[in-house]
Write an enzyme that holds these catalytic residues in place. Structure first.
Site, PDB file in Angstrom:
ATOM      1  N   ASN A  26       0.869  -1.175   0.000  1.00 24.95           N
ATOM      2  CA  ASN A  26       0.000   0.000   0.000  1.00 24.95           C
ATOM      3  C   ASN A  26       0.912   1.234   0.000  1.00 24.95           C
ATOM      4  O   ASN A  26       1.657   1.469   0.950  1.00 24.95           O
ATOM      5  CB  ASN A  26      -0.863  -0.024   1.259  1.00 24.95           C
ATOM      6  CG  ASN A  26      -2.085   0.866   1.202  1.00 24.95           C
ATOM      7  OD1 ASN A  26      -2.849   0.913   2.157  1.00 24.95           O
ATOM      8  ND2 ASN A  26      -2.313   1.579   0.103  1.00 24.95           N
ATOM      9  N   GLN A  63      -2.279   6.564  -0.231  1.00 25.88           N
ATOM     10  CA  GLN A  63      -2.715   7.448   0.850  1.00 25.88           C
ATOM     11  C   GLN A  63      -1.585   8.393   1.257  1.00 25.88           C
ATOM     12  O   GLN A  63      -0.414   7.991   1.326  1.00 25.88           O
ATOM     13  CB  GLN A  63      -3.167   6.658   2.091  1.00 25.88           C
ATOM     14  CG  GLN A  63      -4.620   6.227   2.045  1.00 25.88           C
ATOM     15  CD  GLN A  63      -4.841   5.083   1.087  1.00 25.88           C
ATOM     16  OE1 GLN A  63      -4.050   4.142   1.035  1.00 25.88           O
ATOM     17  NE2 GLN A  63      -5.909   5.149   0.309  1.00 25.88           N
ATOM     18  N   ASN A  99      -6.766  10.329   0.082  1.00 24.57           N
ATOM     19  CA  ASN A  99      -6.609   9.436  -1.058  1.00 24.57           C
ATOM     20  C   ASN A  99      -5.989  10.229  -2.204  1.00 24.57           C
ATOM     21  O   ASN A  99      -5.993  11.466  -2.194  1.00 24.57           O
ATOM     22  CB  ASN A  99      -7.961   8.866  -1.478  1.00 24.57           C
ATOM     23  CG  ASN A  99      -8.624   8.083  -0.367  1.00 24.57           C
ATOM     24  OD1 ASN A  99      -8.010   7.207   0.231  1.00 24.57           O
ATOM     25  ND2 ASN A  99      -9.880   8.395  -0.079  1.00 24.57           N
ATOM     26  N   CYS A 104      -6.797   4.420   7.702  1.00 25.42           N
ATOM     27  CA  CYS A 104      -5.877   3.721   6.803  1.00 25.42           C
ATOM     28  C   CYS A 104      -4.895   2.952   7.676  1.00 25.42           C
ATOM     29  O   CYS A 104      -3.931   3.520   8.190  1.00 25.42           O
ATOM     30  CB  CYS A 104      -5.143   4.692   5.884  1.00 25.42           C
ATOM     31  SG  CYS A 104      -3.908   3.882   4.832  1.00 25.42           S
ATOM     32  N   GLY A 105      -5.152   1.675   7.855  1.00 27.07           N
ATOM     33  CA  GLY A 105      -4.332   0.873   8.749  1.00 27.07           C
ATOM     34  C   GLY A 105      -2.900   0.733   8.283  1.00 27.07           C
ATOM     35  O   GLY A 105      -1.949   0.829   9.077  1.00 27.07           O
ATOM     36  N   CYS A 163      -4.997  -3.035   1.478  1.00 25.98           N
ATOM     37  CA  CYS A 163      -5.854  -2.084   2.178  1.00 25.98           C
ATOM     38  C   CYS A 163      -6.092  -2.652   3.572  1.00 25.98           C
ATOM     39  O   CYS A 163      -6.795  -3.656   3.730  1.00 25.98           O
ATOM     40  CB  CYS A 163      -7.178  -1.876   1.441  1.00 25.98           C
ATOM     41  SG  CYS A 163      -8.321  -0.763   2.306  1.00 25.98           S
ATOM     42  N   GLY A 164      -5.483  -2.009   4.572  1.00 26.30           N
ATOM     43  CA  GLY A 164      -5.543  -2.535   5.933  1.00 26.30           C
ATOM     44  C   GLY A 164      -6.938  -2.532   6.515  1.00 26.30           C
ATOM     45  O   GLY A 164      -7.356  -3.498   7.168  1.00 26.30           O
TER      46      GLY A 164
END
Length: 291
Positions: free
Chosen positions: A17, A50, A70, A79-80, A227-228
């Protein structure tokens, strides 16, 4: 002049990511949607999924308020993978092993471990109410909702589970996550009228009660290697359906995450790596046309 002009940044990634971290805690500068888009400009910008912007803390006991953008300039509540990148960056600078951050979605407690190269983020408790996700119409049971792609009598995808992890997620259960054209279906489903704030769209295959494989079309960013928050939403949704345990390993195109839906408080814990790529400064020319 933009607060980002000539400002330092770190390019990182959380299992693929793509993340850019900017520390504005010593500044009162704000980042606009136009500036966030400019950062990702093909003409000299830094590609990202991100953008994590650290701003001065708003609550005692927190390290920073983090605004998350974003690459289309829209803001995300969570957003992990980006949070793990922020955590690694802060911990390496300060020697800390625990910290609390604030985002639009609330407070996030983070810590190093269980191994030195792993970072855990407490993503908080999921929300299941149709108004909390949110959905445009009432569904009493969000374990499945009526939504499909393709012919009515033979839909390609149908009946997703929906969850909010600070941002809306729809999870479609499939036998093989790679046989579907997510680049085609993703934008259609992200912008479906049932999702007034748009949604992250995930294809998920339950391998067994401890392992799930996913691919995600990320709201505002597109097809992503990881995507976390989608991994968290998928783990929770599978457990709600009693098809998986509350602690699972999620395999994404970019790598693996450990997800635990903790019983004592329903918080979701996400554990994974965070990789540093390089540092730089933003070219002021990126923001020349930004008002």
């Amino acid at each position: 002049m933009s607060a980002l002009a000539n400002h330092a940044f770190a390019k990182m990634n959380g299992i693929g990511n793509e993340i850019v971290v900017v520390d504005l805690r010593d500044s009162k500068g704000q980042v606009s949607a136009e500036e966030a888009r400019a950062v990702a400009s093909p003409a000299g910008g830094v590609p990202y999924d991100q953008l994590m912007v650290l701003q001065p803390p708003r609550l005692d006991g927190t390290e920073a308020f983090i605004s998350i953008y974003n690459n289309d300039g829209s803001e995300a509540g969570a957003c992990g993978n980006g949070m793990r990148c922020v955590v690694r960056r802060i911990f390496e600078q300060t020697g800390q092993t625990t910290a609390t951050f604030q985002t639009r979605a609330g407070l996030l407690n983070c810590w190093q471990g269980p191994a030195p190269d792993l970072y855990t983020v407490d993503m908080g408790a999921p929300k299941f109410g149709w108004q909390d996700i949110p959905l445009a119409e009432e569904f009493r049971d969000t374990r499945y909702i009526e939504l499909q792609v393709g012919p009515i009598d033979n839909p390609v995808l149908h009946s997703p589970s929906v969850v909010s992890m600070g941002n809306p997620h729809a999870i479609f259960w499939v036998d093989d996550v790679n046989v579907y054209d997510l680049e085609r279906f993703g934008p259609l489903l992200e912008n479906h009228p049932i999702f007034p704030e748009r949604a992250n769209i995930t294809l998920a295959h339950i391998v067994d009660r401890d392992h799930i494989t996913i691919r995600t079309w990320e709201r505002g960013a597109g097809l992503t290697r990881a995507c976390g928050s989608a991994a968290c939403a998928t783990a929770v949704a599978a457990a709600r359906l009693k098809r998986a345990n509350r602690s699972v390993e999620i395999t994404l195109p970019g790598g693996k995450l450990g997800i635990e839906w903790r019983e004592r408080d329903d918080h979701v814990l996400m554990t994974g790596t965070a990789d540093f790529e390089y540092e730089g400064r933003f070219d002021p020319a990126l923001f020349a046309s930004v008002a």
